[in-house]
Design a protein around this motif. Structure first.
Motif, PDB file in Angstrom:
ATOM      1  N   VAL A 193      36.692  32.634  39.716  1.00 29.92           N
ATOM      2  CA  VAL A 193      36.616  31.775  40.897  1.00 29.92           C
ATOM      3  C   VAL A 193      35.418  30.856  40.760  1.00 29.92           C
ATOM      4  CG1 VAL A 193      37.668  33.578  42.314  1.00 29.92           C
ATOM      5  CG2 VAL A 193      35.167  33.287  42.342  1.00 29.92           C
TER       6      VAL A 193
ATOM      7  N   VAL B 194      40.192  28.302  41.446  1.00 28.50           N
ATOM      8  CA  VAL B 194      40.482  29.574  40.781  1.00 28.50           C
ATOM      9  C   VAL B 194      41.144  29.233  39.460  1.00 28.50           C
ATOM     10  CG1 VAL B 194      41.726  31.763  40.877  1.00 28.50           C
ATOM     11  CG2 VAL B 194      40.825  30.761  42.990  1.00 28.50           C
TER      12      VAL B 194
ATOM     13  N   LEU C 107      34.881  28.332  48.512  1.00 31.12           N
ATOM     14  CA  LEU C 107      35.750  28.482  47.336  1.00 31.12           C
ATOM     15  C   LEU C 107      36.471  27.165  47.073  1.00 31.12           C
ATOM     16  CD1 LEU C 107      37.141  30.499  45.286  1.00 31.12           C
ATOM     17  CD2 LEU C 107      38.926  30.728  47.036  1.00 31.12           C
TER      18      LEU C 107
END
Length: 412
Positions: free
Chosen positions: A83, A201, A198
């Motif tokens: 990530v 990924v 985030l």
């Protein structure tokens, strides 16, 4: 198409790989198209490919001692999940003291036995400087395609500006205190509609496999598609790519609602975020540029030549980084409150350039797909999400179906 250049249900495993060093890089750093990476691809080795992405922006004030369980949908399958955490818009360093990843079962519940701690250079925590991003160490195990992944993170002393993606069109969850290691949903009592911190990924897969990045505005971001069902047009594209044998499998959605090509406002402009949101992502083979309507809305003063100059800069920078560039025509929006005849004239001139200039490696004509046969300045009613600008689920699927999948690979 014309090639401008040649270029060479499972569960996450319980073990953690802690040997890899933490990678902390400036958020806007441009990647180099190195001889080493070219040689690796030629040798048929494996490499990292982005399987999910979302553009970063300022997203309000950071909150201390809060956990986030962020639900994202993968595209390409692979091993060794990593990530990328972003502090791109933070004004001070930010420490993540606990980060987990697991397969989402439903709601905030994680499939039993899949929620695994991520490390950063072997450490359970990582401090990301202001304006930077950090990759986790690889997490061994297979991550399937089109899987709901739950990434849980905790920040004990966050302050200043938070970085994230505001309009996720996906329910995620927040909780007070550190609950990242919990698989049950009991503590995750706060549904949220944004992704915090985030922004990517990736997985490791064959070096023959690549990804496409959709660079766009609210239509790409998915506004007017159905929330929590992954019906944005890049989602439909990912499903098409999964069902084919072509080399492009990964899809990253880098749309921002209200975004412009030329000027900052709703997020940094496409020109200013190109390096961080697109070119820095691993395994990217193609940039899919579908943006411009927000630049040309009524009374903006932006001309077709202004837009063409911006498109040319994106094309040049992407080609310099070794990427294919697909251009999409600007969709009709007559009936939207900011439409006028002057903006329509600019749109038509821009679309003529996109279709006929030959400067893109390929073109997808979203204008022709979405427009009414009775009034080419309006979106077809069956595709209209209700505001005369944003397509509904049917329109989103029609857009994805219009993409020539072979056009996403310039080596063909």
């Amino acid at each position: 198409m014309t090639a401008r250049f040649a270029r060479a249900g499972g569960r996450l495993a319980a073990l953690l790989l802690i040997a890899a060093a933490v990678q902390v890089t400036p958020a806007a750093a441009r990647p180099a198209d190195t001889q080493a990476s070219t040689a690796q691809a030629a040798a048929g080795q494996r490499h990292d490919v982005v399987t999910w992405g979302a553009s970063a922006d300022r997203i309000g004030d950071a909150v201390s001692d809060r956990s986030y369980r962020l639900i994202v949908r993968t595209s390409v399958a692979g091993d060794d999940l990593r990530v990328r955490l972003s502090n791109a818009f933070g004004d001070r360093p930010l420490t993540f003291d606990s980060v987990y990843a697991g397969i989402r079962q439903e709601g905030a519940t994680v499939v039993r036995g899949t929620n695994r701690r991520l490390t950063f250079g072997g450490s359970r925590s990582v401090t990301v400087p202001a304006g930077a991003t950090a990759y986790s160490d690889p997490l061994p195990g297979r991550l399937p395609a089109t899987t709901d992944l739950a990434v849980s993170l905790h920040t004990s002393e966050a302050s200043g500006t938070a970085t994230g993606h505001s309009m996720a069109m996906q329910t995620s969850y927040a909780a007070e205190g550190d609950h990242t290691g919990e698989e049950a949903a009991a503590s995750w009592t706060q549904p949220i509609g944004s992704w915090f911190y985030l922004d990517a990924v990736s997985v490791r897969t064959s070096s023959a496999t690549g990804a496409v990045v959709a660079l766009g505005d609210s239509i790409t971001d998915g506004w007017q598609s159905t929330s929590d069902l992954n019906r944005r047009w890049p989602d439909y594209l990912a499903r098409r790519l999964k069902a084919t044998t072509g080399p492009v499998k990964g899809v990253a959605n880098e749309g921002i609602s209200g975004n412009k090509v030329l000027a900052d406002g709703a997020g940094q402009s496409a020109l200013n975020r190109l390096d961080r949101d697109v070119l820095s992502l691993p395994g990217v083979r193609t940039v899919f540029l579908f943006e411009g309507v927000n630049d040309i809305k009524a009374h903006s003063g932006v001309t077709a030549q202004d837009m063409i100059k911006g498109y040319r800069e994106i094309i040049a920078r992407a080609h310099e980084a070794g990427k294919c560039v697909v251009g999409a025509t600007v969709a009709p929006f007559k009936g939207w409150y900011e439409w006028d005849a002057a903006a329509e004239s600019v749109r038509q001139e821009i679309n003529q350039f996109i279709r006929d200039s030959g400067e893109f490696d390929a073109v997808t004509d979203f204008d022709r797909i979405l427009r009414s046969p009775y009034d080419h300045e309006r979106i077809l009613p069956v595709f209209d999400g209700g505001d005369r600008l944003h397509p509904n689920d049917k329109g989103m699927q029609a857009m994805a179906d219009a993409v020539d999948l072979k056009s996403l690979d310039c080596s063909e």
